[in-house]
Motif scaffolding. Sequence first.
Motif, PDB file in Angstrom:
ATOM      1  N   SER A 150       0.824  -1.207   0.000  1.00 41.92           N
ATOM      2  CA  SER A 150       0.000   0.000   0.000  1.00 41.92           C
ATOM      3  C   SER A 150       0.860   1.260   0.000  1.00 41.92           C
ATOM      4  CB  SER A 150      -0.974  -0.005   1.178  1.00 41.92           C
ATOM      5  OG  SER A 150      -0.275  -0.061   2.395  1.00 41.92           O
ATOM      6  N   SER A 151       2.045   1.208   0.613  1.00 40.77           N
ATOM      7  CA  SER A 151       2.925   2.380   0.642  1.00 40.77           C
ATOM      8  C   SER A 151       3.369   2.781  -0.764  1.00 40.77           C
ATOM      9  CB  SER A 151       4.151   2.121   1.520  1.00 40.77           C
ATOM     10  OG  SER A 151       4.927   1.061   0.983  1.00 40.77           O
ATOM     11  N   GLN A 152       3.435   1.814  -1.682  1.00 38.17           N
ATOM     12  CA  GLN A 152       3.846   2.119  -3.055  1.00 38.17           C
ATOM     13  C   GLN A 152       2.772   2.914  -3.800  1.00 38.17           C
ATOM     14  OE1 GLN A 152       4.725  -2.097  -3.905  1.00 38.17           O
ATOM     15  NE2 GLN A 152       6.661  -1.345  -4.731  1.00 38.17           N
ATOM     16  N   LEU A 153       1.557   2.896  -3.303  1.00 34.80           N
ATOM     17  CA  LEU A 153       0.452   3.563  -3.972  1.00 34.80           C
ATOM     18  C   LEU A 153       0.102   4.910  -3.357  1.00 34.80           C
ATOM     19  CD1 LEU A 153      -1.604   0.344  -4.471  1.00 34.80           C
ATOM     20  CD2 LEU A 153      -0.617   1.729  -6.291  1.00 34.80           C
ATOM     21  N   GLN A 173      14.175  13.169 -20.736  1.00 30.95           N
ATOM     22  CA  GLN A 173      13.389  14.002 -19.845  1.00 30.95           C
ATOM     23  C   GLN A 173      12.970  13.173 -18.643  1.00 30.95           C
ATOM     24  OE1 GLN A 173      10.136  15.751 -21.995  1.00 30.95           O
ATOM     25  NE2 GLN A 173      11.470  17.094 -23.153  1.00 30.95           N
ATOM     26  N   ILE A 174      12.911  13.827 -17.483  1.00 28.09           N
ATOM     27  CA  ILE A 174      12.469  13.180 -16.252  1.00 28.09           C
ATOM     28  C   ILE A 174      11.167  13.854 -15.827  1.00 28.09           C
ATOM     29  CG2 ILE A 174      13.011  12.705 -13.840  1.00 28.09           C
ATOM     30  CD1 ILE A 174      14.914  11.278 -15.723  1.00 28.09           C
ATOM     31  N   ILE A 175      10.154  13.037 -15.588  1.00 31.43           N
ATOM     32  CA  ILE A 175       8.844  13.535 -15.181  1.00 31.43           C
ATOM     33  C   ILE A 175       8.480  12.845 -13.868  1.00 31.43           C
ATOM     34  CG2 ILE A 175       6.406  13.687 -15.805  1.00 31.43           C
ATOM     35  CD1 ILE A 175       7.436  13.332 -18.780  1.00 31.43           C
ATOM     36  N   THR A 176       8.099  13.629 -12.869  1.00 32.84           N
ATOM     37  CA  THR A 176       7.663  13.051 -11.593  1.00 32.84           C
ATOM     38  C   THR A 176       6.301  12.391 -11.808  1.00 32.84           C
ATOM     39  OG1 THR A 176       8.852  14.728 -10.359  1.00 32.84           O
ATOM     40  CG2 THR A 176       7.117  13.540  -9.184  1.00 32.84           C
ATOM     41  N   THR A 177       6.165  11.187 -11.292  1.00 35.64           N
ATOM     42  CA  THR A 177       4.935  10.432 -11.483  1.00 35.64           C
ATOM     43  C   THR A 177       4.683   9.583 -10.240  1.00 35.64           C
ATOM     44  OG1 THR A 177       3.750   8.994 -13.057  1.00 35.64           O
ATOM     45  CG2 THR A 177       6.090   8.506 -12.675  1.00 35.64           C
ATOM     46  N   SER A 178       3.731   8.686 -10.333  1.00 33.49           N
ATOM     47  CA  SER A 178       3.413   7.771  -9.235  1.00 33.49           C
ATOM     48  C   SER A 178       3.048   6.408  -9.818  1.00 33.49           C
ATOM     49  CB  SER A 178       2.240   8.314  -8.418  1.00 33.49           C
ATOM     50  OG  SER A 178       1.053   8.284  -9.206  1.00 33.49           O
ATOM     51  N   ALA A 206       0.327   4.726  -9.175  1.00 29.68           N
ATOM     52  CA  ALA A 206      -1.084   4.756  -9.580  1.00 29.68           C
ATOM     53  C   ALA A 206      -1.224   5.376 -10.968  1.00 29.68           C
ATOM     54  CB  ALA A 206      -1.914   5.517  -8.561  1.00 29.68           C
ATOM     55  N   ARG A 207      -0.476   6.444 -11.221  1.00 30.91           N
ATOM     56  CA  ARG A 207      -0.538   7.099 -12.536  1.00 30.91           C
ATOM     57  C   ARG A 207       0.006   6.179 -13.623  1.00 30.91           C
ATOM     58  NH1 ARG A 207      -1.362   7.923 -16.827  1.00 30.91           N
ATOM     59  NH2 ARG A 207      -0.833   9.676 -18.126  1.00 30.91           N
ATOM     60  N   LEU A 241       0.144   2.910 -13.586  1.00 32.24           N
ATOM     61  CA  LEU A 241      -0.795   1.801 -13.798  1.00 32.24           C
ATOM     62  C   LEU A 241      -1.976   2.252 -14.647  1.00 32.24           C
ATOM     63  CD1 LEU A 241      -0.710   0.087 -10.307  1.00 32.24           C
ATOM     64  CD2 LEU A 241       0.141  -0.847 -12.478  1.00 32.24           C
ATOM     65  N   THR A 242      -2.410   3.483 -14.435  1.00 32.48           N
ATOM     66  CA  THR A 242      -3.479   4.048 -15.268  1.00 32.48           C
ATOM     67  C   THR A 242      -3.016   4.129 -16.718  1.00 32.48           C
ATOM     68  OG1 THR A 242      -4.367   5.306 -13.421  1.00 32.48           O
ATOM     69  CG2 THR A 242      -4.962   6.065 -15.621  1.00 32.48           C
ATOM     70  N   TYR A 243      -1.776   4.563 -16.905  1.00 36.40           N
ATOM     71  CA  TYR A 243      -1.212   4.620 -18.257  1.00 36.40           C
ATOM     72  C   TYR A 243      -1.186   3.228 -18.893  1.00 36.40           C
ATOM     73  CZ  TYR A 243       2.193   4.788 -22.010  1.00 36.40           C
ATOM     74  OH  TYR A 243       2.817   4.638 -23.216  1.00 36.40           O
ATOM     75  N   CYS A 244      -0.727   2.236 -18.149  1.00 39.89           N
ATOM     76  CA  CYS A 244      -0.665   0.865 -18.689  1.00 39.89           C
ATOM     77  C   CYS A 244      -2.052   0.365 -19.086  1.00 39.89           C
ATOM     78  CB  CYS A 244      -0.024  -0.078 -17.677  1.00 39.89           C
ATOM     79  SG  CYS A 244       1.766   0.116 -17.534  1.00 39.89           S
ATOM     80  N   LEU A 245      -3.044   0.685 -18.288  1.00 35.03           N
ATOM     81  CA  LEU A 245      -4.414   0.259 -18.601  1.00 35.03           C
ATOM     82  C   LEU A 245      -4.919   0.964 -19.858  1.00 35.03           C
ATOM     83  CD1 LEU A 245      -6.871  -1.430 -17.795  1.00 35.03           C
ATOM     84  CD2 LEU A 245      -7.600   0.500 -16.379  1.00 35.03           C
TER      85      LEU A 245
END
Length: 172
Positions: A96-99, A119-124, A126-127, A129-133
Amino acid sequence: MQMNYKIHATTLNDLKQLLTRLSVEQMTISINALSGSSIGQHFRHIVEFYICLFNQLQTKIINYDLRKRNNTLETNPIAYIMVIDEILSCFKNLKSSQLEKNHHLELQTCFHLTGEETQIITTSLARELTYCLDHCVHHQHFIKIGLIEQGLGNFIHSDFGIAFSTLKHLNS
């Protein structure tokens, strides 16, 4: 925050179910409407992004350009199904800490053919995983086109390869 991976599981299991109906020839035939690519190539491409994300998660730097391309997945439905099962087990093993929102990842990408300007973009997670979906559904649409071109459109349900926002809009 607990990860609800049900929609990922449903979408990936749709691919597994479809694979049980396809022959190797149907997976590998070159489709003109897909610029000569095959359905199998789109199957492979979908899971490579999930695999890449989960494999790079420990480093906290995600770079989809570095994904390993496993051409076996284009022609071997059994191997592909095993990879989907591995991806689904990765969801179950997430902490859960990873999310959490403050658990940052970095997305590393390059928009130049030379690869010189990363380029480096800050992400998460959850974001990503949304992209993968979203990426999965996008390529499901290409698979759908390939199936229709082969006269196999009856192998999938009507929602296959349609974005969730489009389905929501159509049902409103």
